[in-house]
Design an enzyme around this catalytic site. Structure first.
Site, PDB file in Angstrom:
ATOM      1  N   ASP A  98       0.860  -1.177   0.000  1.00 13.63           N
ATOM      2  CA  ASP A  98       0.000   0.000   0.000  1.00 13.63           C
ATOM      3  C   ASP A  98       0.901   1.233   0.000  1.00 13.63           C
ATOM      4  O   ASP A  98       1.758   1.378   0.870  1.00 13.63           O
ATOM      5  CB  ASP A  98      -0.889  -0.019   1.254  1.00 13.63           C
ATOM      6  N   ASP A 194      -2.930   4.677  -2.489  1.00 13.72           N
ATOM      7  CA  ASP A 194      -3.968   5.310  -1.679  1.00 13.72           C
ATOM      8  C   ASP A 194      -4.350   6.689  -2.237  1.00 13.72           C
ATOM      9  O   ASP A 194      -3.470   7.507  -2.519  1.00 13.72           O
ATOM     10  CB  ASP A 194      -3.426   5.454  -0.250  1.00 13.72           C
ATOM     11  N   GLU A 236      -6.289   4.014  -6.165  1.00 15.61           N
ATOM     12  CA  GLU A 236      -7.602   4.247  -5.545  1.00 15.61           C
ATOM     13  C   GLU A 236      -8.094   5.606  -6.022  1.00 15.61           C
ATOM     14  O   GLU A 236      -7.524   6.631  -5.688  1.00 15.61           O
ATOM     15  CB  GLU A 236      -7.492   4.233  -4.017  1.00 15.61           C
ATOM     16  N   HIS A 312     -11.389  -2.559   3.197  1.00 13.10           N
ATOM     17  CA  HIS A 312     -11.300  -2.208   4.626  1.00 13.10           C
ATOM     18  C   HIS A 312     -12.015  -0.898   4.963  1.00 13.10           C
ATOM     19  O   HIS A 312     -12.072  -0.527   6.133  1.00 13.10           O
ATOM     20  CB  HIS A 312      -9.830  -2.105   5.016  1.00 13.10           C
ATOM     21  N   ASP A 313     -12.491  -0.164   3.961  1.00 10.34           N
ATOM     22  CA  ASP A 313     -13.214   1.090   4.201  1.00 10.34           C
ATOM     23  C   ASP A 313     -14.724   0.915   4.057  1.00 10.34           C
ATOM     24  O   ASP A 313     -15.474   1.876   4.258  1.00 10.34           O
ATOM     25  CB  ASP A 313     -12.798   2.154   3.167  1.00 10.34           C
TER      26      ASP A 313
HETATM   27  O1  ISL Z   1     -14.453   5.177   2.758  1.00 12.66           O
HETATM   28  C1  ISL Z   1     -14.307   6.373   2.656  1.00 12.66           C
HETATM   29  C2  ISL Z   1     -15.331   7.241   2.037  1.00 12.66           C
HETATM   30  O2  ISL Z   1     -16.111   7.858   3.027  1.00 12.66           O
HETATM   31  C3  ISL Z   1     -13.243   7.043   3.340  1.00 12.66           C
HETATM   32  O3  ISL Z   1     -13.305   6.448   4.602  1.00 12.66           O
HETATM   33  C4  ISL Z   1     -11.818   6.808   2.888  1.00 12.66           C
HETATM   34  O4  ISL Z   1     -11.073   7.716   3.604  1.00 12.66           O
HETATM   35  C5  ISL Z   1     -11.508   6.976   1.436  1.00 12.66           C
HETATM   36  O5  ISL Z   1     -12.044   5.849   0.858  1.00 12.66           O
HETATM   37  C6  ISL Z   1      -9.992   7.003   1.171  1.00 12.66           C
HETATM   38  O6  ISL Z   1      -9.418   5.838   1.646  1.00 12.66           O
HETATM   39  C7  ISL Z   1      -8.034   5.657   1.775  1.00 12.66           C
HETATM   40  O7  ISL Z   1      -7.361   6.757   2.333  1.00 12.66           O
HETATM   41  C8  ISL Z   1      -7.645   7.081   3.702  1.00 12.66           C
HETATM   42  C9  ISL Z   1      -7.660   5.862   4.619  1.00 12.66           C
HETATM   43  O8  ISL Z   1      -8.268   6.205   5.831  1.00 12.66           O
HETATM   44  C10 ISL Z   1      -8.391   4.698   4.007  1.00 12.66           C
HETATM   45  O9  ISL Z   1      -8.319   3.571   4.846  1.00 12.66           O
HETATM   46  C11 ISL Z   1      -7.779   4.451   2.651  1.00 12.66           C
HETATM   47  O10 ISL Z   1      -8.261   3.291   2.028  1.00 12.66           O
HETATM   48  C12 ISL Z   1      -6.568   8.041   4.140  1.00 12.66           C
HETATM   49  O11 ISL Z   1      -5.300   7.476   3.905  1.00 12.66           O
END
Ligand code: ISL
Ligand code: CA
Length: 536
Positions: A98, A194, A236, A312-313
C-alpha cells in the site's frame, strides 16, 4: 494487446491488524500472515494487497506513515517483512504494498522538521497557508490546522495527524520515487496507491481530485520507478469515470495497470448525499447499468478494470446487498459469481471467502475508526441521537470490515490467544475458515473455483461483455471469445424471478443451484447464480 500476469491474477486484500495475531497481543501481525500463506495458496490467489504495515502512530490504522522504510513494531520487523515476501514469492504469490503518498503522519521526520524549522527545505514538502479556505477534511471539520508556532495553517484532507504532501515540490517527488525503488528492490509485486487522484490538488482553487498535473506526476513516477518492471499498480480513485480510467490504465499511457472505481459503491447511500445517509435496498437496475458501462467502455485495448465488492473502508457487501439472514451462503456465492466472471482483475477482501458479516455494534464504546468517531462527535453536536448515529455506523462504518478474521471455533475465533483489538463477531462458531474448509459446499470452494478458472479460461480474461435485457432483479450477461460464448445469470433477490434465454445451454461452468431447472422452468429461484457455456 499485450498479456500481463495481473490479467489472470486474483488479488486478496489483507488488513494486517485483523488477519492473524502470532504473539497474543491482540493485534494481527506479519508473522501471522506468513503462518496463513498455506491457506491463501489453497484458495488459489496469486497476489496479496497488504494494507499499510509501515511505522506509524496509527491515528488511521497505518494510513498515517511516519517512516516508509521501517515496519511498525506492532506488526513485527523488517526481517519479518522479508520473510513474508520470500515465503509468498516461493508460493507464486506477489505482495502488493500500500503506497500512501498523498499525505504522511505528522510524526514523519519531514513534517517534524517542517514544523520546527519554517526555513527548512522540508517546509515546502507540505501545504502551508496564512489563511484557511473552505476545504473540508474527509474525516470531518476544516482541512486546515493551525500551527501555533508559525501562525500558518497546514492542509490535511484526512485527519489532522495526516498532513498533505505538496507534490509541486520536485525534491519531495524524487524522495518518494527513491523510497518506492527501495521496496521494488526488495521483490514486491506492485503498489496499491492510496487516494492517488488527490496528489494533483490545487488547494487555492479548492481543487482536490483529478488536478491538472495528476497524470504528469504519474507518468514521471512510472518512469522513475516501476515503468520498466512487470508490476501491478492499482490506484484508488474515487472520482474516476471510464474516460479518466482510460487515461490511467490505457496500455500506451505509461501510468497504472488499473484503478479502483467506486461508482457502484455510490449505491450504498442516498444519491449525492454523505455515506452516512444509507440506502436500504440495492438498486439492481442501476447496478447493472454501472457495471455494464465500465465493462463496455474499458475495452481490452483501452484499459483494464478492477472488480471488487468491498474493502477495509466499506461494509461487507454480503451484509448490505446479499441476504445474510435467509440465504447467507447462497447469496455470498451469487455475489462472487456475478463479480468474478466480468472482465477485469478481481479483489477479494479478507473474510469474504467465508461469508463474514457486518458486526452488530451496540454503542460508541465499541467503535475504533477515526472516521466513525469524528462523524459521531459532529452528529451528536448537531443534536442527533446516538441511536440514530449507531444505525448508520452499524450499516456502513469502516469497523465492520476490520473485525478479526474468523479462523476456527476456539476462543477469539482463533485470531489471537489474547484479547483482540476489535471484538470478534458472535457468529464465529458457525462462520469460520475451519468449518468452511471442512464443507465441500462452502462459499470458500466457490471462490477457489472462480480463482482457478482465471488461470485457464481465456474467454474469462479477454472475452467481450454483453448485458442481457432481463427482469429488474436478474443480472445476466454473456462473455464471448473466439467463437465460444458463455452466459452468466444471477438472481439478486429473495424472490423467484422469470428468466428466459433464447440460446441453448450446454455445459455448466459454475453454479450455486440446480441449473437444469432454471432453463426448463424459465424461472430463477432466490439467489440462483449460474455460468453455462451456450450455443446461439
Ligand atoms: O471510505 C471512505 C469514504 O467515506 C473514506 O473512509 C476513505 O477515507 C476513502 O475511501 C480514502 O481511503 C483511503 O485513504 C484514507 C484511509 O483512511 C483509508 O483507509 C484508505 O483506504 C486516508 O489514507
Ligand atoms: Ca500481534
Amino acid at each position: 494487446m499485450q498479456e500481463k500476469w495481473w490479467h489472470r491474477a486474483t488479488v486478496y486484500q489483507v488488513y494486517p491488524r485483523s488477519f492473524k495475531d502470532s504473539n497474543g497481543d491482540g493485534i494481527g501481525d506479519l508473522k501471522g500472515i506468513t503462518e496463513k500463506l498455506d491457506y491463501l495458496e489453497k484458495l488459489g490467489i496469486t497476489a496479496i494487497w497488504l494494507s499499510p504495515v509501515y511505522q506509524s502512530p496509527m491515528d488511521d490504522n497505518g494510513y498515517d506513515i511516519s517512516d516508509y522504510e521501517a515496519i511498525a513494531e506492532i506488526f513485527g520487523s523488517m526481517a519479518d517483512m522479508e520473510e513474508l515476501l520470500d515465503s509468498a514469492n516461493q508460493r507464486g504469490i506477489k505482495i502488493i504494498m500500500d503506497l500512501v503518498v498523498n499525505h504522511t503522519s505528522d510524526e514523519h521526520a519531514w513534517f517534524v522538521e517542517a514544523r520546527k524549522n519554517p526555513d527548512s527545505p522540508e517546509r515546502d514538502f507540505y501545504v502551508w497557508r496564512d489563511q484557511p479556505n473552505h476545504l473540508m477534511s474527509t474525516f470531518g471539520g476544516s482541512a486546515w490546522e493551525l500551527d501555533e508556532a508559525s501562525g500558518q495553517y497546514y492542509l490535511h484532507l484526512f485527519s489532522r495527524k495526516q498532513p498533505d504532501l505538496n507534490w509541486e515540490n520536485a525534491a519531495l517527488r524524487q524522495k518518494i520515487y527513491d523510497m518506492m525503488n527501495v521496496w521494488i528492490d526488495k521483490g514486491i509485486g506492485g503498489f496499491r496507491m492510496d487516494v492517488i487522484d488527490l496528489i494533483g490538488k490545487i488547494p487555492d482553487q479548492e481543487i482536490t481530485g483529478n488536478g491538472p498535473k495528476l497524470h504528469d506526476y504519474l507518468k514521471e513516477m512510472s518512469l522513475a520507478t516501476f515503468g520498466n518492471k512487470d508490476l501491478l499498480t492499482v490506484g484508488e480513485t474515487w472520482g474516476a469515470t471510464p474516460e479518466i480510467a482510460k487515461t490511467y490504465s490505457g496500455p500506451d499511457n505509461q501510468e497504472l495497470s488499473m484503478v479502483f472505481q467506486f461508482e457502484h459503491i455510490g449505491l450504498q447511500h442516498k444519491p449525492d448525499r454523505p455515506k452516512w445517509e444509507i440506502e436500504k435496498e440495492l438498486d439492481v437496475p442501476k447496478l447493472k447499468e454501472i457495471f455494464a458501462k465500465w465493462q463496455l467502455e474499458l475495452g481490452v485495448n483501452e484499459g483494464w478494470n478492477s472488480l471488487f465488492w468491498d474493502n477495509h473502508d466499506l461494509p461487507r457487501a454480503l451484509s448490505i446487498w446479499g441476504s445474510p439472514e435467509h440465504y447467507r451462503e447462497k447469496s455470498a456465492k451469487a455475489l462472487a459469481i456475478l463479480l468474478h466472471l466480468m472482465r477485469g482483475t478481481p479483489y477479494i477482501y479478507q473474510g469474504d471467502e467465508i461469508g463474514m458479516l457486518n458486526y452488530p455494534f451496540k454503542d460508541l464504546t465499541e467503535i475504533a475508526d477515526i472516521e466513525s468517531i469524528n462523524y459521531a462527535k459532529e452528529a451528536l453536536g448537531e443534536g442527533r441521537s446516538e441511536q440514530d448515529i449507531m444505525a448508520s455506523i452499524r450499516h456502513i462504518g469502516r469497523d465492520n470490515a476490520r473485525i478479526p478474521m474468523q479462523w476456527n471455533t476456539s476462543p477469539q475465533a482463533g485470531f489471537t490467544t489474547g484479547q483482540s483489538w476489535l471484538p470478534v463477531h458472535p457468529d464465529f462458531q458457525e462462520i469460520n475458515v475451519a468449518s468452511a474448509l471442512a464443507d465441500p459446499q462452502s462459499i470458500f470452494y466457490t471462490y477457489q473455483h472462480l480463482i482457478s478458472l482465471r488461470k485457464t479460461e481465456d474467454w474469462l480474461i479477454y472475452g467481450d461483455f454483453e448485458l442481457l435485457d432481463t427482469e429488474d432483479k436478474v443480472f445476466a450477461y454473456t462473455r464471448q471469445y473466439q467463437g465460444k460464448a458463455y452466459l452468466i445469470a444471477v438472481n439478486l433477490s429473495d424472490d423467484t424471478q422469470p428468466f428466459s434465454f433464447a440460446g441453448q445451454p450446454e455445459a455448466t461452468v459454475i453454479s450455486n443451484t440446480d441449473v437444469a431447472s432454471i432453463f426448463q422452468n424459465q424461472m430463477m429461484q432466490p439467489w440462483d447464480a449460474v455460468c453455462v457455456a451456450i450455443r446461439y
